[in-house]
Design a protein around this motif. Sequence first.
Motif, short mmCIF file in Angstrom:
data_model
loop_
_atom_site.label_atom_id
_atom_site.label_comp_id
_atom_site.label_asym_id
_atom_site.label_seq_id
_atom_site.Cartn_x
_atom_site.Cartn_y
_atom_site.Cartn_z
N LEU A 38 0.82 -1.20 0.00
CA LEU A 38 0.00 0.00 0.00
C LEU A 38 0.86 1.26 0.00
CD1 LEU A 38 -2.74 -1.13 2.54
CD2 LEU A 38 -3.02 -0.82 0.08
N ALA A 39 2.01 1.18 0.64
CA ALA A 39 2.94 2.33 0.64
C ALA A 39 3.45 2.60 -0.78
CB ALA A 39 4.11 2.05 1.58
N LYS A 40 3.69 1.53 -1.53
CA LYS A 40 4.14 1.69 -2.92
C LYS A 40 3.04 2.31 -3.77
CE LYS A 40 7.40 -2.23 -2.97
NZ LYS A 40 7.68 -3.57 -3.56
N LEU A 41 1.80 1.86 -3.56
CA LEU A 41 0.68 2.42 -4.31
C LEU A 41 0.46 3.87 -3.93
CD1 LEU A 41 -1.70 2.18 -6.22
CD2 LEU A 41 -3.05 1.20 -4.35
N GLU A 42 0.62 4.17 -2.69
CA GLU A 42 0.48 5.55 -2.21
C GLU A 42 1.51 6.46 -2.88
OE1 GLU A 42 1.53 7.95 1.86
OE2 GLU A 42 0.87 5.88 2.03
N GLN A 43 2.72 5.96 -2.97
CA GLN A 43 3.78 6.74 -3.62
C GLN A 43 3.47 6.92 -5.11
OE1 GLN A 43 7.65 4.99 -3.21
NE2 GLN A 43 8.72 6.83 -3.88
N LEU A 44 2.92 5.90 -5.71
CA LEU A 44 2.58 5.95 -7.14
C LEU A 44 1.45 6.96 -7.38
CD1 LEU A 44 3.58 4.45 -9.69
CD2 LEU A 44 1.67 2.87 -9.40
N ALA A 45 0.48 6.98 -6.44
CA ALA A 45 -0.64 7.90 -6.58
C ALA A 45 -0.27 9.30 -6.09
CB ALA A 45 -1.84 7.38 -5.82
N SER A 46 0.78 9.36 -5.25
CA SER A 46 1.40 10.60 -4.75
C SER A 46 0.59 11.37 -3.73
CB SER A 46 1.78 11.54 -5.91
OG SER A 46 0.65 12.21 -6.41
N THR A 47 -0.62 10.95 -3.40
CA THR A 47 -1.41 11.64 -2.39
C THR A 47 -2.07 10.64 -1.48
OG1 THR A 47 -1.90 13.45 -3.90
CG2 THR A 47 -3.31 13.24 -1.96
N ARG A 48 -1.90 10.86 -0.18
CA ARG A 48 -2.50 9.97 0.82
C ARG A 48 -3.70 10.66 1.46
NH1 ARG A 48 -0.58 5.93 4.68
NH2 ARG A 48 -1.82 6.00 6.56
N ASN A 49 -4.79 9.91 1.59
CA ASN A 49 -5.97 10.48 2.25
C ASN A 49 -6.22 9.88 3.63
OD1 ASN A 49 -8.46 12.00 2.33
ND2 ASN A 49 -9.52 10.07 2.12
#
Length: 342
Positions: free
Chosen positions: A324-335
């Motif tokens: 999930l951290a990798k996907l968060e980095q890919l999406a660049s914004t955490r909610n």
Amino acid sequence: MNPYQKLALAISSLMVIVIIGTVGFCIIEGYSFLDSFAVTISLLTTTAIGYGSMIPLSIPGKIFTLVLIIVGVSMVAYAFGTIISLVLEGQIKNLMGRSKMHKKIAGLKDHVILCGAGRVGYHVISRLVMEKVPFVVIDKNEETTKKLMEEGVLFINNDATKDEVLVEAGIKRAKGLITALAGDADNVFVTLTAKELNHDIRIIARGDLAESKPKLIRAGADKVISPSVIGGRRMAISILKPVSVDFVETLIHKKDFEFEIEEIITSGSSPLIGKSLQESQVKQQTGAMIVAIKRKEDIISNPGAAEVIVTGDLLIAIGTRTQLAKLEQLASTRNGKVYGSY
């Protein structure tokens, strides 16, 4: 009466007596302000301190002195008795602790306000503590707040329906409010007040009665949760699909479980924008699985490989923390994380 009120009453009563005595001697006996103040203090503390010779000469002065001694000494005894009682009960330490707590509450930002720490609120607190989310609890029950203090939880011992109490809790700086009070009418009132004080705050409201839900929504609640409805549905599903329910329960509620569910918002700079799920290769790149997409008010469940990701999409994904951290980095914004109930 709480410790603050007892201490405030004792101190304010002493101040009133000193003021009355000082002004009285100035008017009745014509003493100077300093002499009147000194005589009043000596009478209240039953010590002369060099002012024993200043005896009121007039009849009104003697009557005033007798009344002042009777009332004043009684108030001094009450004040000292209150202070000693607070010390013996450990309340002074609590007062100092609450003072520090108020400073911490004043420094909160982007936090959650929980109104009500009863049966429902208790479970909310447990989850917020587990997730290390900054929050403050508002509850008017002294026994409840005493337990919260022992557990190190920030709280305000007052009525959540009051505007000034919500302001003290930092309503204008908060990102979310959960109103879990026992009465639906109180939850409606808190919701209305909170939205008036902060139009952008997200509100989750408890609603026990079916007819309360539309009222809470109209009042400004973003979501209404009925503990009885959720409990009934969960009991039914637990008997029909026990293994599935156990898995979801473990997935959502157990902190030490490897897999988690998370919400991630895509930004305009993300390389995922404009690509389908197949083209983006999210699964191959991160290992996380996108199980749903929220686009504005619509939720796309189990999106197909051809579904194109657009700016502002909220991706609901499942995976390990690393994935999930990798996907968060890919999406660049955490909610943040989603905590659901079955």
